[in-house]
Scaffold this motif. Structure first.
Motif, PDB file in Angstrom:
ATOM      1  N   SER B  95       0.841  -1.204   0.000  1.00 25.38           N
ATOM      2  CA  SER B  95       0.000   0.000   0.000  1.00 25.38           C
ATOM      3  C   SER B  95       0.871   1.247   0.000  1.00 25.38           C
ATOM      4  O   SER B  95       1.274   1.733   1.056  1.00 25.38           O
ATOM      5  CB  SER B  95      -0.920   0.005   1.229  1.00 25.38           C
ATOM      6  OG  SER B  95      -1.798  -1.085   1.168  1.00 25.38           O
ATOM      7  N   LEU B  98      -2.802   5.180   1.044  1.00 24.96           N
ATOM      8  CA  LEU B  98      -3.933   4.739   1.857  1.00 24.96           C
ATOM      9  C   LEU B  98      -5.111   5.671   1.580  1.00 24.96           C
ATOM     10  O   LEU B  98      -4.938   6.879   1.566  1.00 24.96           O
ATOM     11  CB  LEU B  98      -3.600   4.805   3.358  1.00 24.96           C
ATOM     12  CG  LEU B  98      -2.288   4.191   3.840  1.00 24.96           C
ATOM     13  CD1 LEU B  98      -2.138   4.389   5.357  1.00 24.96           C
ATOM     14  CD2 LEU B  98      -2.232   2.708   3.510  1.00 24.96           C
ATOM     15  N   ASN B  99      -6.245   5.092   1.369  1.00 23.88           N
ATOM     16  CA  ASN B  99      -7.503   5.802   1.092  1.00 23.88           C
ATOM     17  C   ASN B  99      -7.654   6.152  -0.386  1.00 23.88           C
ATOM     18  O   ASN B  99      -6.701   6.083  -1.150  1.00 23.88           O
ATOM     19  CB  ASN B  99      -7.685   7.052   1.958  1.00 23.88           C
ATOM     20  CG  ASN B  99      -8.357   6.708   3.271  1.00 23.88           C
ATOM     21  OD1 ASN B  99      -9.196   5.823   3.316  1.00 23.88           O
ATOM     22  ND2 ASN B  99      -7.997   7.398   4.333  1.00 23.88           N
ATOM     23  N   LEU B 109     -12.618   0.582   3.757  1.00 26.63           N
ATOM     24  CA  LEU B 109     -11.632   1.548   4.276  1.00 26.63           C
ATOM     25  C   LEU B 109     -12.246   2.470   5.324  1.00 26.63           C
ATOM     26  O   LEU B 109     -11.581   2.897   6.263  1.00 26.63           O
ATOM     27  CB  LEU B 109     -11.050   2.381   3.133  1.00 26.63           C
ATOM     28  CG  LEU B 109     -10.213   1.623   2.107  1.00 26.63           C
ATOM     29  CD1 LEU B 109      -9.812   2.541   0.967  1.00 26.63           C
ATOM     30  CD2 LEU B 109      -8.972   1.016   2.749  1.00 26.63           C
ATOM     31  N   TYR B 113     -10.037   2.749   8.715  1.00 27.38           N
ATOM     32  CA  TYR B 113      -9.252   3.937   9.062  1.00 27.38           C
ATOM     33  C   TYR B 113     -10.077   4.951   9.843  1.00 27.38           C
ATOM     34  O   TYR B 113     -11.277   5.072   9.657  1.00 27.38           O
ATOM     35  CB  TYR B 113      -8.711   4.605   7.795  1.00 27.38           C
ATOM     36  CG  TYR B 113      -7.739   3.763   7.009  1.00 27.38           C
ATOM     37  CD1 TYR B 113      -6.752   3.018   7.655  1.00 27.38           C
ATOM     38  CD2 TYR B 113      -7.797   3.705   5.628  1.00 27.38           C
ATOM     39  CE1 TYR B 113      -5.860   2.255   6.927  1.00 27.38           C
ATOM     40  CE2 TYR B 113      -6.904   2.941   4.899  1.00 27.38           C
ATOM     41  CZ  TYR B 113      -5.939   2.207   5.553  1.00 27.38           C
ATOM     42  OH  TYR B 113      -5.061   1.455   4.841  1.00 27.38           O
ATOM     43  N   ASP B 148      -5.713  -0.771  -0.884  1.00 21.05           N
ATOM     44  CA  ASP B 148      -6.217   0.205   0.091  1.00 21.05           C
ATOM     45  C   ASP B 148      -6.368   1.581  -0.537  1.00 21.05           C
ATOM     46  O   ASP B 148      -6.365   2.604   0.161  1.00 21.05           O
ATOM     47  CB  ASP B 148      -5.278   0.260   1.306  1.00 21.05           C
ATOM     48  CG  ASP B 148      -5.259  -1.061   2.049  1.00 21.05           C
ATOM     49  OD1 ASP B 148      -6.264  -1.787   1.945  1.00 21.05           O
ATOM     50  OD2 ASP B 148      -4.267  -1.377   2.715  1.00 21.05           O
ATOM     51  N   THR B 149      -6.476   1.618  -1.835  1.00 21.02           N
ATOM     52  CA  THR B 149      -6.647   2.859  -2.580  1.00 21.02           C
ATOM     53  C   THR B 149      -7.100   2.497  -3.988  1.00 21.02           C
ATOM     54  O   THR B 149      -7.334   1.323  -4.286  1.00 21.02           O
ATOM     55  CB  THR B 149      -5.316   3.631  -2.646  1.00 21.02           C
ATOM     56  OG1 THR B 149      -5.546   4.912  -3.249  1.00 21.02           O
ATOM     57  CG2 THR B 149      -4.261   2.893  -3.471  1.00 21.02           C
TER      58      THR B 149
END
Lengths: 282, 335
Positions: B95, B98-99, B109, B113, B148-149
């Protein structure tokens, strides 16, 4: 549960930092044995005294006495020193980072609203400092309260409901503005404080709820009638919440339950199962 | 010294938090140059911003900011059981971001998070070194770089898909997947296709896209991007997940499969995977409590070993798979 209904809390260190705000919002002093506190319908202001510990105590005090903390925001307003002489005296600055000089802890408000202020980082020191005093200053602004304010406020509120507006009062050169000068600076800052207050109020007004107060009370009454346990009552609330999200309709009527005399938990459980089936049937 | 003056509302990326050690990286310079009007806030560690308690993920989602950080080890994680490994051994994911810029209602997510701000790890070369180390130890690796994105969706801000592709293209023992919902294929179209890179597009019926995949390209736009990628010679995977239980779901998904299989040259599709909506119990609980603009979490679900799933999951998979079997051989379908 607290006893004060204000939506916006303002924390200042000194009386003359607060005076323009008190006048602008027509705040009225209230009897309080510990702090000087001023209120109107929406806004409450507390004068903490100088220093991060005092600011922390005052912030904790006011927020722990707020009735509806879910619909509340808090703003620290006060003076600061600026290393950079490009920031003129009286300039209002919205703080986007706070560093505690003693612990090096960092704090960050979420600035999710439009505004016309310059943003800058600020460092909180225990004592008044000056550039020629040899202290290392990592941020462009310096004050004596913000980290204490933020540490306490973030225990109660999310970072988008915390704000810190500082007005440049000196350039860390030992200059101390007179009271009247400070009052004048704060008067000039009122439109900026007002912008932040309005943004915070707007955020609170637009925050949506699924179950309104009446429906929550209705569910509470159902839970008592059925003699539900705490965990069953939570389940009832959750099922009702999901029912409304799923269907977009009002809760089904369950008034017949008020006529049932539930004499044991087992009987309540049986009725609860029937009720669950009705909720999940749609 | 920057103010938000001139913003009608608050723009995306109005604030960029930068770890002090990240300032020396080229990636940081690229991002800061791209967002010249942003307030730049130096920070000592990205977690001081990203992991603050009580953040409102969904409010931040409307006005996300960027955090530029330097990742410390570990750079690679073992692929989770909940994810399809497509029969590959040594399944890992990395990753570098992130996001995501999209706001899919069902996205895990938002349960995983505390913050919707986008973290970009600027030291992508350290990730490359970690992959090389593992490759020399394992001999081969299947690596997913966009879990994760959505890496390709962010390609306009930062060319990380390009960097990963160029890296993977020089390593025969590495099979890499870049998964996306974007139609940003043009951003990487000048690259020569590499046999060890799979471009995977997540597809959903338009009804689902419109209702639950806020900000994502339409099905048509994704199909156009897939077309170009296939004809340019890339291996293209279709990821039909998550299948969502909505009213008339069976009809919606059958029609969707027919549409994509008619519009796309299915004989040139590398493979397809099917997945029904599933989520870690804790994430589900957190999202369903806080996300009030969707009905996705308000349908009856069951619990399976800490994972929330539909009671009808088996049937849902079967219906979609049966339809897919009409167009593709079984060996290309992962259920």
């Amino acid at each position: 549960m607290g006893r004060w209904r204000s939506k916006i809390c303002i924390v200042t260190a000194l009386d003359f930092e607060a005076r323009a705000i008190i006048e602008h919002y027509g705040l009225i002093g209230m009897n309080n044995p510990y702090f000087r506190v001023y209120v109107n319908d929406d806004i409450m202001l507390i004068i903490s005294g100088v220093g991060k510990i005092r600011s922390s105590i005052a912030t904790t005090y006011i927020l722990s006495n707020i009735e509806d903390i879910e619909h509340c925001a808090v703003i620290n307003v006060g003076l600061c020193g600026a290393q950079d002489t490009n920031y003129p005296l009286g300039m209002p600055i919205l703080v986007n980072k706070i560093v505690d000089a003693d612990t090096s802890y960092e704090y960050f408000p979420d600035i999710l609203f439009p505004h016309d202020m310059v943003e800058e980082g600020l460092e909180t020191h225990q004592v008044r400092i000056s550039i020629d005093g040899g202290s290392h200053i990592g941020e462009k602004l310096v004050d004596m309260e913000a980290s204490g304010f933020f540490e306490s406020a973030s225990t109660f509120l999310p970072p988008h409901r915390l704000s810190c507006i500082k007005v440049v009062s000196d350039h860390l050169d030992g200059y101390i503005p007179k009271k009247n000068e400070v009052i004048g600076m704060m008067q000039e800052t009122i439109p900026y404080i007002d912008c932040v207050c309005r943004a915070m109020l707007k955020d609170m007004e637009t925050s949506t709820t699924v179950l309104d107060e009446d429906e929550s009370a209705y569910l509470g009454k159902l839970a008592r009638c059925l003699r539900l346990t705490v965990s069953q009552a939570h389940e009832l609330y959750d099922i009702a919440f999901k029912y409304k999200l799923r269907t977009g309709e009002k809760l089904p009527p369950f008034d017949y339950i008020f006529d049932i005399k539930v004499s044991s938990k087992e009987e309540g459980k049986r009725e609860f199962e029937k009720l669950k089936r009705i909720f999940w049937s749609r | 010294m920057k103010s938000s003056r001139g913003y009608f509302g608050v723009d995306r990326f109005s604030h960029i938090y930068v770890e002090e050690r990240a300032f020396e990286y080229d990636t940081t310079a690229i991002v800061l140059k791209r967002f010249k009007d942003a307030n730049i806030i130096p920070i000592s560690h990205y977690k001081n911003v990203f992991n603050r308690p009580r953040q409102n993920f969904w409010l931040q989602k409307d006005h996300p900011n960027i955090i530029l950080a330097v990742k410390d080890e570990p750079f690679l994680y073992k692929g989770p059981d909940i994810c399809e490994n497509f029969g590959n051994r040594h399944f890992y994911y990395a990753s570098t971001i992130l996001n995501c810029i999209y706001d899919c209602h069902y996205c895990y997510l938002q349960g995983m998070y505390q913050s919707a701000n986008i973290v970009i790890f600027v030291n992508i070369e350290d990730f490359f070194e970690a992959v090389d180390r593992e490759l020399s130890f394992l001999g081969s690796m299947y690596l997913c770089t966009s879990y994760d994105t959505d890496l390709l969706a962010l390609e306009g801000i930062l060319p990380y898909s390009r960097k990963w592709i160029e890296f993977a293209g020089r390593r025969e023992d590495l099979l890499m997947e870049i998964r996306t919902k974007s139609s940003n294929y043009e951003r990487i179209r000048d690259l020569a296709p590499h046999p060890n890179v799979i471009l995977a597009w997540t597809l959903s019926p338009n009804e689902i896209i419109q209702a639950y995949e806020k900000g994502t390209p339409s099905l048509d736009a994704r199909i156009r991007a897939i077309h170009r990628a296939i004809y340019d010679g890339w291996k293209v995977r279709l990821s039909l997940e998550p299948i969502i239980e909505v009213k008339d779901w069976e009809q919606i998904y059958i029609s969707f499969i027919d549409t994509i299989c008619t519009l796309l040259p299915m004989d040139r599709i590398y493979d397809v995977n099917i997945g029904v909506f599933r989520m870690n119990k804790e994430y589900f609980k957190r999202i369903s409590k806080n996300r009030l603009d969707t009905d996705i979490f308000s349908y009856p679900v069951e619990m399976d070993d800490g994972v929330v799933c539909y009671g009808d999951e088996g049937n849902m998979k079967e219906v979609v798979a049966r339809e897919l079997f009409k167009y593709l051989p079984g060996r290309k379908i992962y259920i």
